[in-house]
Enzyme design. Structure first.
Site, mmCIF file in Angstrom:
data_model
loop_
_atom_site.group_PDB
_atom_site.id
_atom_site.type_symbol
_atom_site.label_atom_id
_atom_site.label_comp_id
_atom_site.label_asym_id
_atom_site.label_seq_id
_atom_site.Cartn_x
_atom_site.Cartn_y
_atom_site.Cartn_z
ATOM 1 N N LYS A 1 42.298 28.445 21.997
ATOM 2 C CA LYS A 1 42.435 28.773 23.426
ATOM 3 C C LYS A 1 42.024 27.568 24.264
ATOM 4 O O LYS A 1 40.906 27.063 24.132
ATOM 5 C CB LYS A 1 41.557 29.986 23.754
ATOM 6 C CG LYS A 1 41.428 30.294 25.243
ATOM 7 C CD LYS A 1 40.658 31.599 25.486
ATOM 8 C CE LYS A 1 40.343 31.803 26.967
ATOM 9 N NZ LYS A 1 39.589 33.057 27.233
ATOM 10 N N ASP B 1 38.599 29.235 33.937
ATOM 11 C CA ASP B 1 38.994 30.639 34.027
ATOM 12 C C ASP B 1 38.352 31.287 35.245
ATOM 13 O O ASP B 1 37.197 31.710 35.198
ATOM 14 C CB ASP B 1 38.580 31.372 32.743
ATOM 15 C CG ASP B 1 39.033 32.824 32.720
ATOM 16 O OD1 ASP B 1 39.820 33.224 33.609
ATOM 17 O OD2 ASP B 1 38.594 33.557 31.801
ATOM 18 N N LYS C 1 36.918 36.821 38.825
ATOM 19 C CA LYS C 1 35.579 37.021 38.267
ATOM 20 C C LYS C 1 34.550 37.009 39.396
ATOM 21 O O LYS C 1 34.770 36.361 40.422
ATOM 22 C CB LYS C 1 35.242 35.875 37.307
ATOM 23 C CG LYS C 1 35.936 35.949 35.971
ATOM 24 C CD LYS C 1 35.485 34.818 35.060
ATOM 25 C CE LYS C 1 36.174 34.877 33.717
ATOM 26 N NZ LYS C 1 35.867 36.085 32.932
ATOM 27 N N ARG D 1 44.484 35.706 25.521
ATOM 28 C CA ARG D 1 45.438 36.308 24.574
ATOM 29 C C ARG D 1 46.881 36.040 24.984
ATOM 30 O O ARG D 1 47.770 35.991 24.142
ATOM 31 C CB ARG D 1 45.129 37.804 24.424
ATOM 32 C CG ARG D 1 45.329 38.621 25.676
ATOM 33 C CD ARG D 1 44.643 39.978 25.609
ATOM 34 N NE ARG D 1 43.194 39.871 25.811
ATOM 35 C CZ ARG D 1 42.358 40.901 25.860
ATOM 36 N NH1 ARG D 1 42.811 42.143 25.706
ATOM 37 N NH2 ARG D 1 41.069 40.723 26.052
HETATM 38 N N1 BES Z 1 36.922 33.756 29.085
HETATM 39 C C1 BES Z 1 36.665 35.136 29.156
HETATM 40 C C2 BES Z 1 35.712 35.646 28.070
HETATM 41 C C3 BES Z 1 34.305 35.119 28.145
HETATM 42 C C4 BES Z 1 33.330 35.825 28.800
HETATM 43 C C5 BES Z 1 33.964 33.949 27.489
HETATM 44 C C6 BES Z 1 32.025 35.365 28.836
HETATM 45 C C7 BES Z 1 32.669 33.486 27.522
HETATM 46 C C8 BES Z 1 31.700 34.185 28.184
HETATM 47 C C9 BES Z 1 37.975 35.925 28.995
HETATM 48 O O1 BES Z 1 39.113 35.290 29.465
HETATM 49 C C10 BES Z 1 37.819 37.201 29.754
HETATM 50 O O2 BES Z 1 37.574 37.136 30.928
HETATM 51 N N2 BES Z 1 37.962 38.330 29.069
HETATM 52 C C11 BES Z 1 37.824 39.599 29.682
HETATM 53 C C12 BES Z 1 38.914 40.493 29.164
HETATM 54 C C13 BES Z 1 39.036 41.814 29.875
HETATM 55 C C14 BES Z 1 39.515 41.598 31.292
HETATM 56 C C15 BES Z 1 40.001 42.694 29.134
HETATM 57 C C16 BES Z 1 36.462 40.157 29.324
HETATM 58 O O3 BES Z 1 36.004 39.951 28.198
HETATM 59 O O4 BES Z 1 35.827 40.765 30.173
HETATM 60 ZN ZN ZN Z 2 39.476 35.549 31.544
HETATM 61 ZN ZN ZN Z 3 39.020 33.182 29.448
#
Ligand code: BES
Ligand code: ZN
Ligand code: ZN
Length: 484
Positions: free
Chosen positions: A253, A258, A265, A339
């Site tokens: 990835k 992000d 976020k 993903r």
């Molecule tokens: N990059 C984040 C996941 C992440 C969170 C990495 C904290 C490192 C530390 C990922 O892209 C994300 O935001 N995932 C979401 C998915 C959800 C919206 C289904 C998550 O895990 O909350």
């Molecule tokens: Zn994300």
């Molecule tokens: Zn992410």
């Protein structure tokens, strides 16, 4: 104007092994914790200091030939890593103090190992020494003098060539992930991968731009990257040693930042998302090391790189996106962008290269961080043997992995109604994300490494310092070596 960023990759300490001590070089001695035979008084004093022997303790000796005493506790190899890391940090601060006091800076030091410390101890110590002093700072100050060389005083030998490449891979992955996102565009990541991997025999790096991605139908990468002023890239690293038969595909990835996109976020902690390409960084660094070590295995690395940003051209919740190869995804949450880009890359890589196995690495879900904490990576795998290979490889390099289940009763939840697949259906986050990815891999043996927890650290431990950890880079090199 001077480039405000440190060079990437940064320089590692040089390691030498010798059985004799060069006079005048500051010396450190490794000391095991007192045993029962040592009695209540503990260990004998050295230069007026009574050593504790506790792993991670470094004591300064004011007089005599030995300047530092570094404890190795019970003397297990693991403690040598801790000791090496603590020692290199103590020696670096001593050097800074010397410079501040107007003394000439020493640039090398020596470490005397106990008689019974063998190859494994030497290798663990080397990891600690090479990575424990890692730093990434962006400052206006002139670079300060730093340590250049460390000499290990021992009669034994370790495979330091391998340790050096593994440590360099971890450090390079840290450099990439620590680089701030105002510099680290997808194009910067592609250029840096090409520059650093260039010149290594049998390794080629190709970067595809947004035009190529559009022609080829990389709908996931384009959707995620569409909201950013910095367009996406696909980075492809191909290592083709002569005579190798096994071919492994590594996918990482590469989200250079992000924001979450329109499903934005919270402000707290958003800055940490500059390391959201840590999986891609691990793959770039690992493939470079695999080629440098000339491992006899064909390896392809693929890093879909994009910035998940907010603008009038961002993708939206409710969109239906067509991936490379044709499958469609119903977008539920633009923050589940990892993903989206991985799906394209997995299908493309498997179709083009027909690998014997596929391994992806990603900071994919916050849920994984909740499940396993910040020192252990999650492994999902379609085959027990592959899961075990990953875990064992990790054990050999000091990275901890824990197997997670691809729960069949949840497989239905990622199937779509409007499109083929549902991107963010709710349920246990790490598992559902893995099940989503599985829809794009077909029958090839596949392992998915969710490193959202251990990719970053906020504390110092073992050879890790706060910031990006380089987690997974060493495991991937060791995993590939297991196929040699
Ligand atoms: N990059 C984040 C996941 C992440 C969170 C990495 C904290 C490192 C530390 C990922 O892209 C994300 O935001 N995932 C979401 C998915 C959800 C919206 C289904 C998550 O895990 O909350
Ligand atoms: Zn994300
Ligand atoms: Zn992410």
């Amino acid at each position: 104007m001077r480039n405000p960023l440190p060079p990437v990759p940064g320089k590692l300490l040089e390691l030498e092994v010798s059985d004799d001590l060069r006079r005048g070089t500051p010396l450190a001695k490794l000391i095991a914790a007192p045993s029962e035979e040592d009695g209540d008084a503990g260990l004998a004093e050295i230069g007026g200091v009574r050593p504790t022997g506790k792993a991670g303790d470094v004591q300064t000796v004011p007089t005599g030939a030995v300047r530092w005493l570094a404890g190795v506790g019970d003397g297990e190899p693991k403690q040598y890593r801790k000791a090496g890391a603590a020692l290199v940090r103590a020696v670096s601060s001593a050097l800074e103090e010397d410079v501040k006091a107007g003394q000439k800076a020493f640039r090398s030091f020596a470490v005397e190992l106990p008689e019974d410390a063998g190859a494994e101890h030497i290798e663990e110590l080397a990891f600690g020494l090479l990575l424990g002093g890692y730093r990434f700072t962006v400052t206006a100050e002139e670079p300060k003098p730093t340590l250049r060389t460390v000499r290990l005083i021992t009669r034994h030998e370790g495979d330091l060539e391998r340790v050096r490449e593994l440590a360099a891979a971890a450090a390079f992955a840290r450099d990439l992930a620590n680089t701030p996102s105002n510099v680290k565009t997808p194009a910067w990541l592609a250029d840096t991968a090409a520059r650093v991997a260039g010149g290594i025999p049998n390794l080629t790096v190709t970067a595809r731009d947004e035009k190529w991605l559009a022609e080829q139908g990389f709908g996931g990468v384009l959707a995620v990257g569409g909201g950013s002023a910095a367009p996406p890239r696909l980075i492809e690293l191909e290592y083709r040693p002569r005579g190798a038969t096994t071919h492994l595909l590594l996918v990482g990835k590469g989200i250079t930042f992000d924001t979450g996109g329109l499903s934005i976020k919270p402000a707290d902690g958003m800055h940490l998302m500059r390391t959201d390409m840590a999986g891609g960084a691990a793959i770039i660094a690992a493939v470079r090391a695999i080629a440098a070590l000339r491992l006899p295995v064909k390896v392809t690395g693929l890093v879909p790189a994009a910035e998940n940003h907010v603008s009038g051209s961002s993708y939206r919740p409710g969109d239906i996106v067509r991936h490379y190869g044709g499958k469609t995804t119903e977008v539920g949450n633009t923050d589940a962008e990892g993903r989206m880009v991985l799906a394209d890359a997995l299908v493309y890589g498997i179709k083009k290269h027909k690998p014997d196995a596929v391994i992806d690495a990603a900071t994919l879900t916050g849920a994984m961080k909740v499940s396993l904490g910040v020192r252990t990576g999650g492994v999902f795998a379609t085959e027990d043997a592959l899961a075990e290979r990953v875990t064992k490889a990790g054990e050999r390099v000091g990275e901890a992995w824990w197997r997670m289940p691809l729960l069949e009763d949840l497989a239905e939840t990622v199937r779509g109604s409007l499109g083929d697949v549902r991107q963010a259906p709710g349920g246990p986050g790490g598992i559902v994300a893995a099940l989503f990815l599985r829809e794009f891999v077909g029958d090839v043996p596949w392992a998915h490494l969710d490193i959202a927890g251990p990719a970053r650290a906020d504390k110092t431990y073992a050879d890790v310092v706060p910031g990006a950890t380089g987690f997974a880079a060493r495991t991937l090199v060791e995993l590939v070596a297991s196929y040699a």
